[in-house]
Design an enzyme around this catalytic site. Structure first.
Site, short mmCIF file in Angstrom:
data_model
loop_
_atom_site.label_atom_id
_atom_site.label_comp_id
_atom_site.label_asym_id
_atom_site.label_seq_id
_atom_site.Cartn_x
_atom_site.Cartn_y
_atom_site.Cartn_z
N ARG A 198 48.54 -69.72 -7.82
CA ARG A 198 49.22 -68.68 -7.04
C ARG A 198 50.41 -69.30 -6.31
NH1 ARG A 198 43.62 -68.40 -6.11
NH2 ARG A 198 42.62 -66.48 -6.88
N TYR B 22 41.61 -60.36 -18.45
CA TYR B 22 42.58 -60.95 -19.36
C TYR B 22 42.13 -60.86 -20.81
CZ TYR B 22 44.50 -62.77 -15.06
OH TYR B 22 45.02 -62.87 -13.80
N HIS C 233 53.23 -63.82 -10.06
CA HIS C 233 51.97 -63.44 -10.69
C HIS C 233 52.13 -63.14 -12.17
CE1 HIS C 233 48.88 -63.64 -7.72
NE2 HIS C 233 48.11 -62.79 -8.36
N ARG D 178 51.45 -66.34 -13.78
CA ARG D 178 50.00 -66.62 -13.71
C ARG D 178 49.24 -65.83 -14.77
NH1 ARG D 178 45.74 -68.11 -10.20
NH2 ARG D 178 44.18 -66.52 -9.75
N LYS E 69 41.89 -69.50 -2.40
CA LYS E 69 41.34 -68.50 -1.49
C LYS E 69 39.98 -68.94 -0.97
CE LYS E 69 43.68 -64.40 -3.33
NZ LYS E 69 43.51 -63.06 -3.94
N HIS F 28 39.08 -67.90 -9.79
CA HIS F 28 38.41 -66.62 -9.57
C HIS F 28 36.96 -66.85 -9.16
CE1 HIS F 28 41.35 -64.33 -12.43
NE2 HIS F 28 41.81 -64.41 -11.20
#
Length: 299
Positions: free
Chosen positions: A150, A280, A245, A248, A174, A271
């Protein structure tokens, strides 16, 4: 509400508007009082608002307003049960950003000479700072595509997060979760160019250990990185992809297109849920179906 929750006048006006809007919808449909409201009617109201193009944040606020209002009505014994307990904003279809094609990726990484200062003559050479910024911008693009990190993770990188021998990055994602992400030879070359000849040009007392620097020597901020990507995508001229993004998502899709393990891609992307990564696979399958339809004689 003003006394109990200390809401501002602006918030109170918004709440009042939300409740008025609901009753304008409910009364013509036979719900002339609180007891006439039910979950089906409330959901229909939100769906109609969504179809008018109302912003998602506004839909969420109206859902919260009605839940709070009807909870108050239960406490005050105006109604026996709250029909809005399970009321949620309508979920929009989750759409991934546009994916870049292989030839677009190749074109994006083709070297371009920095523009000379406009105040100088046509034959003037780019300054050392311009050359350094060009190397930095190339590295931004290379790392975002090579690692699928990111933009916030990118600008937070320090030099000691690099392991050049193993060609990996240590990324804090994150939830302050740490992960290790690999990168390829082109990114390694871009890192070497940046550290060896470009970063020293921009370095200042404000640089610290930051890997990427702004033009004034401080740590590069996310806004500047987004602008670099936006300029590069706009220069392609044949894609609707926008923002970091897009790189990404492109990287993740290309990995899966070439047979990468779904769990490995989940780890690279950081994730927490495999279900997020599985989005995806849908993109990859749709691309496969599209190719089949175009190419197979009996499609």
């Amino acid at each position: 509400m003003e006394l109990e929750r200390e809401r501002s006048e602006h918030t109170l006006r918004a709440y009042s508007s939300d409740i008025t809007n609901l009753y304008a919808y409910a009364i013509p449909r036979g719900a002339s009082n609180l007891a006439g409201l039910d979950l089906t009617l409330l959901r229909s109201w939100l769906m109609e608002l969504q179809e008018t193009g109302l912003a998602r944040a506004t839909l969420a606020r109206r859902s919260a307003t009605i839940r709070s209002f009807l909870s108050w009505a239960v406490r005050e014994n105006f109604i026996q049960t709250n029909p809005a307990i399970r009321l949620q904003s309508p979920k929009r279809e989750h759409r991934l950003p546009h994916i870049l094609q292989n030839n677009q990726i190749e074109r994006m990484f083709q070297p371009t000479a920095p523009a000379p200062p406009q105040s100088e003559g046509k034959n003037s050479e780019p300054s050392l700072e311009q050359l350094a910024l060009a190397d930095r911008n190339k590295l931004i693009l290379e790392l975002l595509y090579a690692t699928a990190i990111r933009v916030g993770e990118l600008v937070s990188l320090d030099i000691n997060d690099l392991d050049l021998d193993r060609r990996t990055l240590r990324v804090i994602g994150k939830g302050n979760k740490e992960r290790t992400v690999p990168f390829g030879q082109p990114a390694l070359h871009a890192i070497d160019d940046w550290l060896r000849r470009a970063r020293p040009v921009l370095r200042s007392d404000r640089s610290g250990t930051a890997l990427l620097l702004g033009s004034r020597g401080g740590r590069l901020d996310a806004r500047q990185a987004r602008q670099v990507v936006a300029d590069a995508l706009e220069a392609l001229g044949d894609t609707a992809a926008r923002g970091p993004h897009a790189l990404r998502h492109t990287a993740a899709t290309h990995l899966l297109d070439r047979g990468a393990d779904l769990r490995a891609v989940q780890e690279i992307l950081g994730h927490s849920s495999l279900a997020t990564t599985q989005l995806y696979t849908h993109v990859s399958v749709e691309r496969l179906k599209d190719s089949y339809q175009k190419a197979h004689p009996r499609a």
